[in-house]
Write a protein that holds these residues in place. Structure first.
Motif, short mmCIF file in Angstrom:
data_model
loop_
_atom_site.label_atom_id
_atom_site.label_comp_id
_atom_site.label_asym_id
_atom_site.label_seq_id
_atom_site.Cartn_x
_atom_site.Cartn_y
_atom_site.Cartn_z
N ALA B 16 1.08 -1.24 -0.23
CA ALA B 16 -0.07 -0.15 0.44
C ALA B 16 0.53 1.46 -0.53
N ARG B 17 2.11 0.74 0.65
CA ARG B 17 3.22 2.16 0.98
C ARG B 17 3.83 2.16 -0.44
N TRP B 18 3.80 1.06 -1.32
CA TRP B 18 5.07 1.20 -2.21
C TRP B 18 5.05 2.66 -3.58
N VAL B 19 3.99 2.73 -3.98
CA VAL B 19 4.09 3.42 -4.96
C VAL B 19 4.74 5.18 -3.62
N ASP B 20 4.63 5.51 -2.75
CA ASP B 20 4.80 6.71 -1.33
C ASP B 20 6.22 7.08 -1.86
N ARG B 21 6.26 5.34 -1.47
CA ARG B 21 7.77 4.92 -0.85
C ARG B 21 8.93 5.31 -1.68
N TYR B 22 8.37 4.62 -2.86
CA TYR B 22 10.01 4.09 -3.74
C TYR B 22 9.50 4.40 -5.53
N GLY B 23 7.86 4.80 -5.78
CA GLY B 23 7.83 6.03 -7.15
C GLY B 23 9.00 6.45 -8.28
N ASP B 24 9.47 7.72 -6.74
CA ASP B 24 10.19 8.41 -7.28
C ASP B 24 11.79 7.03 -7.95
N ALA B 25 11.97 6.84 -7.13
CA ALA B 25 13.43 6.32 -6.82
C ALA B 25 13.57 5.37 -7.95
N LEU B 26 12.45 4.35 -8.47
CA LEU B 26 12.40 3.64 -9.75
C LEU B 26 12.36 5.18 -10.85
N TYR B 27 11.00 5.18 -10.17
CA TYR B 27 11.26 5.71 -11.51
C TYR B 27 12.37 7.00 -12.21
N ALA B 28 13.57 7.34 -11.38
CA ALA B 28 14.62 7.90 -11.96
C ALA B 28 15.55 7.08 -12.29
N PHE B 29 15.25 5.52 -11.59
CA PHE B 29 16.02 4.66 -11.67
C PHE B 29 16.05 4.36 -13.29
N ALA B 30 14.63 4.07 -13.68
CA ALA B 30 14.24 3.99 -14.90
C ALA B 30 14.35 4.72 -16.30
N MET B 31 13.87 5.85 -15.65
CA MET B 31 14.36 7.26 -16.67
C MET B 31 16.05 6.96 -17.20
N ILE B 32 17.29 7.33 -16.38
CA ILE B 32 17.98 6.94 -16.59
C ILE B 32 18.75 5.93 -17.84
N ARG B 33 17.69 4.93 -17.69
CA ARG B 33 18.35 3.81 -18.91
C ARG B 33 17.32 3.39 -20.31
N LEU B 34 16.33 4.23 -19.91
CA LEU B 34 15.08 4.11 -20.36
C LEU B 34 14.85 5.79 -21.59
N ARG B 35 14.98 6.50 -20.79
CA ARG B 35 15.39 8.37 -21.31
C ARG B 35 14.15 7.94 -22.47
N ASP B 36 12.78 7.85 -21.86
CA ASP B 36 11.48 7.78 -22.13
C ASP B 36 10.77 7.79 -20.78
N ARG B 37 9.87 8.99 -20.71
CA ARG B 37 8.94 9.36 -19.87
C ARG B 37 7.90 7.89 -19.37
N ALA B 38 7.29 7.77 -21.38
CA ALA B 38 6.26 6.90 -20.69
C ALA B 38 7.04 5.42 -20.78
N ALA B 39 7.51 5.31 -21.17
CA ALA B 39 8.48 3.60 -21.04
C ALA B 39 8.87 3.50 -19.99
N ALA B 40 9.10 4.53 -18.98
CA ALA B 40 9.90 4.10 -17.47
C ALA B 40 8.57 4.54 -16.96
N GLU B 41 7.59 5.23 -17.42
CA GLU B 41 6.34 4.68 -16.54
C GLU B 41 6.11 3.43 -16.03
N ASP B 42 5.33 2.77 -17.28
CA ASP B 42 4.72 1.85 -17.38
C ASP B 42 5.71 0.87 -17.03
N VAL B 43 7.13 0.82 -16.60
CA VAL B 43 7.60 -0.28 -16.20
C VAL B 43 7.98 -0.13 -15.05
N VAL B 44 7.87 0.72 -14.71
CA VAL B 44 7.44 1.07 -13.27
C VAL B 44 5.96 0.15 -12.22
#
Lengths: 93, 200
Positions: B16-44
């Protein structure tokens, strides 16, 4: 024939490759020889190692979080909805 | 709320707390590698849903965040494999020209690397420096950039990268060489030669 003599373009290529696999001895000797005489390629090598370390250090502390903007509220909500509706009994709010 | 505990001492999972606790960190992790906002959101999002379905696999050997990040890494690799199969050749020729122009016909530097001031002050200004570094990584074309982040950030071996990106070992080494060379140049132009004590 002197296979251990390389020009700068070749040396930069070999220096990079040495980070990914072990090179044969004559190439390792050739690189070392060239680096001892070429300040540009020496810098190149040092700078590649510097970049490698900067990335490794930052990743540990996960400082990438401060570089990208946080998720918007809509996106957060969307994700929470996706979790709630994924039909898994593990998720209860 | 459903939580899993192991003898009460291991980390608990709290979806229940995953999105709030880790959403930003996981999104940043994905963004560095994918460089695509939509793809990063999807993958998170896929990571969270997938994690929810495999909570029973969590052994408590690592933290909740580490466990989620591991799942995310797999999702990212799947994404790269998918893209590899789509087989788009992007901008490889441009990077080749950019590298070639650094050297003259004899293979000597036209304009060699300048001396970098890498004293601890660089790390003191870490956030600004890392922003420039990540921007430069973002400048790399998608193809050579992928090989680079997989190698330098995720520590994959050449063999593993070849499998994920569907390329030969030789291609891989060439891509890493181009990525590193262009990155070095970008960093020199945008950080070290900008400040007064950057170049010596």
């Amino acid at each position: 024939m002197r296979p251990w003599i390389f020009n700068c373009r070749e040396v930069t290529r070999l220096v990079s490759e040495s980070l990914d696999r072990e090179l044969p001895l004559y190439q390792r000797i050739g690189i070392r020889l060239h680096l001892s005489m070429c300040r540009f390629c020496s810098r190149y090598r040092k700078q590649l190692l510097f970049i490698k370390e900067a990335i490794a250090r930052c990743d540990e502390k996960n400082c990438s979080e401060e570089i990208f903007e946080p998720l918007s509220d809509e996106v957060r909500e969307r994700m929470k909805q996706a979790l709630a509706h994924s039909g898994d009994s593990n998720f209860t709010e | 709320m459903n939580t899993f505990t192991k003898e009460g001492s291991a980390p608990k999972l709290d979806p229940a707390r995953w999105v709030d606790r880790y959403g930003d960190a996981l999104y940043a992790f994905a963004m560095i590698r994918l460089r695509d906002r939509a793809a990063a959101e999807d993958v998170v999002q896929e990571t969270f849903v997938s994690a929810l379905h495999s909570m029973q696999n969590f052994r408590g050997h690592s933290s909740e965040k580490t466990w989620l990040t591991a799942i995310l890494k797999h999702k990212i690799l799947d994404y790269f494999r998918q893209k590899g199969r789509e087989g788009k050749q992007q901008n490889l020729e441009t990077t080749q020209d950019n590298i070639r122009s650094l050297f003259d016909e004899k293979g000597h530097w036209r304009e060699g690397p300048s001396k970098w001031n890498t004293n601890p002050r660089v790390f003191f200004e870490q956030k600004e420096f890392m922003k420039v570094l990540y921007d430069c990584i973002g400048e790399l074309t998608k193809r050579v950039g992928k090989a680079f982040v997989l190698r330098e950030m995720d520590g994959l071996s050449t063999e593993e990268i070849c499998k994920v990106l569907n390329i030969t070992a030789d291609n891989c080494w060439v891509m890493l060489y181009r990525a590193r060379t262009l990155l070095r140049q970008c960093l020199e132009m945008n950080w070290f030669e900008g400040s007064s004590d950057g170049a010596a």
